[in-house]
Design a protein around this motif. Structure first.
Motif, short mmCIF file in Angstrom:
data_model
loop_
_atom_site.label_atom_id
_atom_site.label_comp_id
_atom_site.label_asym_id
_atom_site.label_seq_id
_atom_site.Cartn_x
_atom_site.Cartn_y
_atom_site.Cartn_z
N TYR A 71 0.83 -1.20 0.00
CA TYR A 71 0.00 0.00 0.00
C TYR A 71 0.87 1.26 0.00
CZ TYR A 71 -4.15 2.73 0.96
OH TYR A 71 -5.17 3.63 0.87
N PRO A 72 0.75 2.10 -1.03
CA PRO A 72 1.62 3.29 -1.14
C PRO A 72 1.31 4.35 -0.09
CG PRO A 72 0.01 3.26 -2.90
CD PRO A 72 -0.18 1.99 -2.14
N ARG A 73 2.30 5.16 0.22
CA ARG A 73 2.14 6.22 1.22
C ARG A 73 1.78 7.56 0.58
NH1 ARG A 73 1.84 2.42 4.25
NH2 ARG A 73 3.58 1.47 5.27
N THR A 75 1.25 17.08 -8.26
CA THR A 75 1.76 17.33 -6.92
C THR A 75 1.71 16.04 -6.13
OG1 THR A 75 0.82 19.55 -7.04
CG2 THR A 75 1.53 18.79 -4.88
N GLU A 76 2.82 15.69 -5.49
CA GLU A 76 2.83 14.49 -4.66
C GLU A 76 2.33 14.84 -3.27
OE1 GLU A 76 5.99 11.07 -3.41
OE2 GLU A 76 5.95 11.76 -5.49
N VAL A 77 1.29 14.10 -2.84
CA VAL A 77 0.68 14.36 -1.53
C VAL A 77 0.55 13.05 -0.77
CG1 VAL A 77 -0.63 16.36 -2.37
CG2 VAL A 77 -1.68 14.11 -2.43
N PRO A 78 0.49 13.11 0.57
CA PRO A 78 0.25 11.89 1.35
C PRO A 78 -1.10 11.28 0.97
CG PRO A 78 0.98 13.67 2.77
CD PRO A 78 0.72 14.28 1.42
N ILE A 79 -1.17 9.97 0.99
CA ILE A 79 -2.36 9.26 0.53
C ILE A 79 -3.62 9.67 1.31
CG2 ILE A 79 -2.11 7.23 2.00
CD1 ILE A 79 -3.12 7.24 -1.68
N ASN A 80 -3.48 10.04 2.58
CA ASN A 80 -4.64 10.43 3.39
C ASN A 80 -5.22 11.79 3.00
OD1 ASN A 80 -4.60 8.05 4.87
ND2 ASN A 80 -3.17 8.88 6.37
N GLU A 81 -4.48 12.55 2.19
CA GLU A 81 -4.98 13.86 1.75
C GLU A 81 -5.71 13.78 0.41
OE1 GLU A 81 -1.97 16.89 1.85
OE2 GLU A 81 -1.37 16.34 3.90
N VAL A 82 -5.70 12.62 -0.24
CA VAL A 82 -6.39 12.45 -1.52
C VAL A 82 -7.88 12.28 -1.23
CG1 VAL A 82 -6.60 11.05 -3.60
CG2 VAL A 82 -4.36 11.36 -2.53
N ARG A 83 -8.70 13.03 -1.95
CA ARG A 83 -10.14 13.01 -1.74
C ARG A 83 -10.85 12.42 -2.95
NH1 ARG A 83 -9.00 13.04 2.84
NH2 ARG A 83 -8.43 14.88 3.95
N PRO A 114 -2.36 3.96 -6.04
CA PRO A 114 -2.56 4.37 -4.64
C PRO A 114 -4.02 4.54 -4.20
CG PRO A 114 -1.96 6.26 -5.96
CD PRO A 114 -1.95 5.07 -6.88
N VAL A 115 -4.96 4.54 -5.15
CA VAL A 115 -6.36 4.82 -4.82
C VAL A 115 -7.29 3.87 -5.57
CG1 VAL A 115 -5.96 7.28 -4.37
CG2 VAL A 115 -6.57 6.53 -6.67
N ASP A 116 -8.52 3.76 -5.07
CA ASP A 116 -9.57 3.09 -5.82
C ASP A 116 -10.21 4.15 -6.71
OD1 ASP A 116 -9.06 0.90 -4.23
OD2 ASP A 116 -10.92 1.05 -3.08
N GLY A 117 -10.55 3.78 -7.92
CA GLY A 117 -11.21 4.74 -8.80
C GLY A 117 -11.39 4.19 -10.20
N SER A 136 -9.90 6.45 -1.07
CA SER A 136 -8.45 6.41 -0.82
C SER A 136 -8.21 6.29 0.68
CB SER A 136 -7.78 7.67 -1.36
OG SER A 136 -8.21 8.81 -0.64
N GLY A 137 -6.95 6.14 1.02
CA GLY A 137 -6.57 6.07 2.43
C GLY A 137 -7.24 4.90 3.13
N GLU A 138 -7.80 5.16 4.31
CA GLU A 138 -8.40 4.10 5.11
C GLU A 138 -9.70 3.56 4.52
OE1 GLU A 138 -10.95 6.38 8.50
OE2 GLU A 138 -8.77 6.48 8.68
#
Length: 182
Positions: free
Chosen positions: A40-42, A53-61, A75-78, A125-127
């Protein structure tokens, strides 16, 4: 008299084999969970105002546009917004060969883009990503004990001592009576 000792040895052996297999399975599941977590990517590359822009995975909406290049972990579902490529989904599906993904195809976090370039419109994304939920549920299942399992363990522990005690008491009684030992 010999059959008591055979039975107690068999029961103890079955209990020990069961506990060994349970421990081995827990270790294997733990190893698999570590592998999934490692996959799982960070970070994610998000397009903001036309710039990657590279951002932490928890900031992706949800709704963000994420860029994934060849050889990277998604890094995300979509859904694929643009581009196409081959995605190795073996970690999710067990399917050995990469599948072609194009516009409007679903991709899941933790899978690997083996060839191509994708822009993904994020749904989770994230959790909340599928792989994060899978890891969380597997950890919960690993630590969960069903009520019958606790009861069986308790009965087995008493039964073991009961069988051993009965065997020892029988041996001592026969010995005191002076019965032959064979």
């Amino acid at each position: 008299m010999r059959s008591f000792f055979d039975s107690s040895a068999a029961i103890i052996t079955f209990i020990l084999i069961g506990r060994y297999l349970e421990t081995r399975l827990k270790l294997k599941v733990s190893s698999t969970m570590r592998e999934l977590t490692r996959l799982y990517p960070r970070n994610a590359r998000v397009i903001m105002n036309g710039v990657e822009t590279e951002v932490p995975i928890n900031e992706v909406r949800a709704g963000d546009l994420v860029v994934v290049k060849e050889g990277e972990v998604i890094p995300v579902d979509g859904y694929v917004d643009s581009g196409e490529g081959y995605v190795d989904e073996s970690v999710m599906t067990g399917e050995p060969s990469p599948r072609r993904k194009g516009v409007n195809d679903l991709v899941l976090a933790g899978t690997i883009l083996t060839r191509g370039y994708l822009r993904i419109r994020t749904t989770r994304s994230g959790e909340y990503a599928f792989i994060a939920q899978l890891i969380r549920q597997a950890r919960q299942a690993q630590s969960l004990r069903i009520p019958i399992q606790s009861l069986v363990d308790k009965v087995a522990s008493y039964l073991t001592w009961f069988v051993m005690g009965t065997g020892a008491a029988t041996f001592i009684a026969w010995y005191l009576i002076g019965a032959p030992s064979t």
